[in-house]
Design a protein around this motif. Sequence first.
Motif, PDB file in Angstrom:
ATOM      1  N   ALA A 147       0.821  -1.211   0.000  1.00  0.00           N
ATOM      2  CA  ALA A 147       0.000   0.000   0.000  1.00  0.00           C
ATOM      3  C   ALA A 147       0.857   1.264   0.000  1.00  0.00           C
ATOM      4  N   GLY A 148       1.990   1.210   0.685  1.00  0.00           N
ATOM      5  CA  GLY A 148       2.864   2.378   0.759  1.00  0.00           C
ATOM      6  C   GLY A 148       3.480   2.750  -0.571  1.00  0.00           C
ATOM      7  N   ALA A 149       3.493   1.817  -1.512  1.00  0.00           N
ATOM      8  CA  ALA A 149       4.018   2.090  -2.859  1.00  0.00           C
ATOM      9  C   ALA A 149       2.895   2.255  -3.872  1.00  0.00           C
ATOM     10  N   GLY A 150       1.655   2.342  -3.380  1.00  0.00           N
ATOM     11  CA  GLY A 150       0.535   2.599  -4.282  1.00  0.00           C
ATOM     12  C   GLY A 150      -0.244   1.385  -4.711  1.00  0.00           C
ATOM     13  N   GLN A 151       0.049   0.210  -4.130  1.00  0.00           N
ATOM     14  CA  GLN A 151      -0.732  -0.974  -4.509  1.00  0.00           C
ATOM     15  C   GLN A 151      -2.150  -0.853  -3.961  1.00  0.00           C
ATOM     16  N   SER A 152      -3.130  -1.040  -4.837  1.00  0.00           N
ATOM     17  CA  SER A 152      -4.528  -0.936  -4.409  1.00  0.00           C
ATOM     18  C   SER A 152      -5.294  -2.240  -4.616  1.00  0.00           C
ATOM     19  N   VAL A 153      -4.785  -3.115  -5.482  1.00  0.00           N
ATOM     20  CA  VAL A 153      -5.392  -4.437  -5.671  1.00  0.00           C
ATOM     21  C   VAL A 153      -4.356  -5.462  -5.229  1.00  0.00           C
ATOM     22  N   PHE A 154      -4.722  -6.263  -4.232  1.00  0.00           N
ATOM     23  CA  PHE A 154      -3.734  -7.133  -3.596  1.00  0.00           C
ATOM     24  C   PHE A 154      -3.713  -8.523  -4.236  1.00  0.00           C
ATOM     25  N   HIS A 155      -3.444  -8.470  -5.516  1.00  0.00           N
ATOM     26  CA  HIS A 155      -3.185  -9.643  -6.358  1.00  0.00           C
ATOM     27  C   HIS A 155      -2.093  -9.167  -7.301  1.00  0.00           C
ATOM     28  N   LEU A 156      -0.929  -9.799  -7.219  1.00  0.00           N
ATOM     29  CA  LEU A 156       0.239  -9.342  -7.976  1.00  0.00           C
ATOM     30  C   LEU A 156      -0.108  -8.979  -9.419  1.00  0.00           C
ATOM     31  N   HIS A 157       0.388  -7.855  -9.882  1.00  0.00           N
ATOM     32  CA  HIS A 157       0.194  -7.470 -11.277  1.00  0.00           C
ATOM     33  C   HIS A 157       1.339  -6.586 -11.724  1.00  0.00           C
ATOM     34  N   LEU A 158       1.696  -6.746 -13.003  1.00  0.00           N
ATOM     35  CA  LEU A 158       2.679  -5.879 -13.642  1.00  0.00           C
ATOM     36  C   LEU A 158       1.913  -4.877 -14.488  1.00  0.00           C
ATOM     37  N   HIS A 159       2.206  -3.590 -14.299  1.00  0.00           N
ATOM     38  CA  HIS A 159       1.679  -2.584 -15.212  1.00  0.00           C
ATOM     39  C   HIS A 159       2.620  -2.540 -16.414  1.00  0.00           C
ATOM     40  N   ILE A 160       2.069  -2.673 -17.619  1.00  0.00           N
ATOM     41  CA  ILE A 160       2.830  -2.488 -18.855  1.00  0.00           C
ATOM     42  C   ILE A 160       2.343  -1.176 -19.460  1.00  0.00           C
ATOM     43  N   LEU A 161       3.264  -0.210 -19.533  1.00  0.00           N
ATOM     44  CA  LEU A 161       2.893   1.135 -19.998  1.00  0.00           C
ATOM     45  C   LEU A 161       3.702   1.477 -21.240  1.00  0.00           C
ATOM     46  N   GLY A 162       3.046   2.078 -22.226  1.00  0.00           N
ATOM     47  CA  GLY A 162       3.763   2.467 -23.430  1.00  0.00           C
ATOM     48  C   GLY A 162       2.962   3.463 -24.247  1.00  0.00           C
ATOM     49  N   GLY A 163       3.624   3.991 -25.276  1.00  0.00           N
ATOM     50  CA  GLY A 163       2.939   4.889 -26.198  1.00  0.00           C
ATOM     51  C   GLY A 163       3.105   6.360 -25.883  1.00  0.00           C
ATOM     52  N   ARG A 164       3.939   6.671 -24.904  1.00  0.00           N
ATOM     53  CA  ARG A 164       4.279   8.066 -24.615  1.00  0.00           C
ATOM     54  C   ARG A 164       5.660   8.084 -23.964  1.00  0.00           C
TER      55      ARG A 164
END
Length: 112
Positions: free
Chosen positions: A88-105
């Motif tokens: 939570a301290g790093a911004g996790q809001s859904v407590f099921h592991l996930h990788l954000h894949i970000l692109g296009g900017r």
Amino acid sequence: MATLFEKIIAREIPADIVHEDERCLAFRDINPQAPVHVLLVPKKPIVNLSDASQDDRDLLGHLLLVAPRIAAQLGVGDAFRLNVNNGAGAGQSVFHLHLHILGGRPFAWPPG
Ligand code: AMP
């Protein structure tokens, strides 16, 4: 109680799915922070990286190998950012592991 992402994996909640295999599911984030913003989620409900164990080594490797393929599939080539909010301290809001894949900017460094 099942997490939101377990419900998406079980198709109880709709999502814009871009990849699925026997070990993971990837779908577009509902509140995208970039033109491409996908969540890559293991089907095994690991809370976060801190909760992962040696038993998860192959699964974690699988996620890292699948992520670039999804980025390429969605047209951002090799220019993407992977992000894991762990705790939570790093911004996790859904407590099921996930990788954000970000692109296009462009992305700044250091991250905010
Ligand atoms: P985090 O804050 O790292 O735990 O990331 C959780 C992410 O889940 C956020 O980026 C949310 O926008 C995203 N999210 C929440 N609900 C949904 C949903 N129903 N479908 C897709 N993404 C979602």
